[in-house]
Design an enzyme around this catalytic site. Structure first.
Site, PDB file in Angstrom:
ATOM      1  N   HIS A 102      71.835  26.587 166.828  1.00  0.00           N
ATOM      2  CA  HIS A 102      70.691  26.399 165.932  1.00  0.00           C
ATOM      3  C   HIS A 102      69.471  27.120 166.510  1.00  0.00           C
ATOM      4  CE1 HIS A 102      72.446  22.567 164.162  1.00  0.00           C
ATOM      5  NE2 HIS A 102      73.042  22.549 165.339  1.00  0.00           N
ATOM      6  N   TYR A 103      68.480  27.345 165.662  1.00  0.00           N
ATOM      7  CA  TYR A 103      67.135  27.540 166.194  1.00  0.00           C
ATOM      8  C   TYR A 103      66.315  26.306 165.859  1.00  0.00           C
ATOM      9  CZ  TYR A 103      65.492  29.541 161.595  1.00  0.00           C
ATOM     10  OH  TYR A 103      65.182  29.782 160.280  1.00  0.00           O
ATOM     11  N   THR A 104      65.245  26.101 166.636  1.00  0.00           N
ATOM     12  CA  THR A 104      64.464  24.881 166.441  1.00  0.00           C
ATOM     13  C   THR A 104      63.650  24.925 165.153  1.00  0.00           C
ATOM     14  OG1 THR A 104      62.810  25.855 167.916  1.00  0.00           O
ATOM     15  CG2 THR A 104      64.325  24.221 168.866  1.00  0.00           C
ATOM     16  N   GLU A 158      70.255  23.747 170.521  1.00  0.00           N
ATOM     17  CA  GLU A 158      69.039  24.188 169.830  1.00  0.00           C
ATOM     18  C   GLU A 158      68.388  25.290 170.661  1.00  0.00           C
ATOM     19  OE1 GLU A 158      67.500  23.543 167.025  1.00  0.00           O
ATOM     20  OE2 GLU A 158      68.459  21.708 166.259  1.00  0.00           O
ATOM     21  N   HIS A 208      74.483  27.123 162.462  1.00  0.00           N
ATOM     22  CA  HIS A 208      74.242  26.041 161.504  1.00  0.00           C
ATOM     23  C   HIS A 208      74.396  26.554 160.069  1.00  0.00           C
ATOM     24  CE1 HIS A 208      71.534  22.283 160.614  1.00  0.00           C
ATOM     25  NE2 HIS A 208      72.786  22.108 160.259  1.00  0.00           N
ATOM     26  N   ASP A 216      69.680  29.020 160.134  1.00  0.00           N
ATOM     27  CA  ASP A 216      69.619  29.191 161.585  1.00  0.00           C
ATOM     28  C   ASP A 216      71.012  29.343 162.224  1.00  0.00           C
ATOM     29  OD1 ASP A 216      69.843  26.336 160.867  1.00  0.00           O
ATOM     30  OD2 ASP A 216      69.643  25.909 163.001  1.00  0.00           O
TER      31      ASP A 216
HETATM   32 ZN   LIG Z   1      70.017  23.841 162.681  1.00  0.00          ZN
END
Ligand SMILES: [Zn+2]
Length: 252
Positions: free
Chosen positions: A31-33, A96, A138, A148
């Site tokens: 993911h990215y935040t 993340e 994600h 993301d």
């Molecule tokens: Zn995510």
């Protein structure tokens, strides 16, 4: 947590529960935040009322934080599906990666951050024997809701270092295909849906090139053909799609 990763800081999140007994860990979800600052993201991922978390967070300077023990279920994937499974949190480790994301100023992931993600992911994939086709973003498991970690994430480099799936590149392959546009239908659309399905995407094989399929194509492009993310099945997108499908067939 592995000894292979040095300098991990433990920053416990209350947001986890038990994995169902007997469920193997066989996926890694990146993911990215997607928040303005790393601090805001860490705050949220450790806030009891937010009810979200991940096992790890990787800062832009490469610092890794551990938020949830791997043997526990972290809450990062939400409503998701991959290769027919919908219990993604139960069977995955979630990372993340700090980046403001498309909403707040999407920017390249610094080399030192990519290196930290690579070391961490390599270790996780080895310890749990996670197959290449189950290293996903994600957006791959929730294409209608999520973007993301996005098209700037260096999936190709990560795969070259042994984490995740890539395809055998052939720059002439796209000559064999014609572009398809949203709204078209029929056999060629079914073939695309079948290939996406074989890779792992949750796609209806109905021959209809609608908004749902467009969202999946965007997710596919973010991961494997990041030079243009537009949901259009151009010739190159098809060439990559079928090459990747062949790679999945070869490995499974
Ligand atoms: Zn995510």
């Amino acid at each position: 947590m592995s000894k292979a990763i040095r300098n991990i800081i433990w920053r416990p999140s209350p947001n986890f529960d038990d994995r169902a007994a007997g469920t193997p860990i066989d996926m890694l979800v990146l993911h990215y935040t997607g928040m303005k600052t790393a601090e805001a993201a860490i705050e949220r991922l450790t806030d009891e009322t937010a009810k979200v978390s991940a096992h790890y967070l990787v800062q832009e300077d490469g610092q890794v934080l551990a938020l949830v023990a791997e043997e526990k279920r972290a809450w990062h994937a939400g409503v998701s599906r991959w290769r027919g499974a919908d219990n993604i949190n139960a069977r995955s480790v979630g990372i993340e990666i700090v980046n403001p994301g498309h909403e707040f100023g999407y920017r390249p992931f610094p080399d030192v951050q990519m290196e930290a993600v690579t070391v961490l992911a390599t270790d996780i994939v080895a310890r749990h024997a996670i197959p290449a086709w189950n290293v996903v973003g994600h957006s791959d498991v929730a294409p209608n809701r999520k973007e993301d970690p996005g098209e700037l994430f260096e999936w190709r480099e990560l795969a070259r270092k042994g984490v995740g799936l890539w395809y055998r590149e052939n720059r002439h392959a796209s000559l064999h295909y014609a572009s398809l546009l949203p709204g078209t239908g029929g056999e060629s659309v079914i073939a695309i849906q079948e290939a996406l399905n074989e890779i792992g995407y949750d796609v209806m094989k109905n021959g209809i090139y609608d908004d749902a399929l467009t969202a999946v194509i965007c997710a596919f492009q973010r991961h494997w053909r990041p030079s243009r993310v537009d949901g259009n099945v151009d010739a190159e997108t098809q060439a990559v799609l079928y090459a990747l499908r062949d790679e999945v067939r070869r490995l499974t």
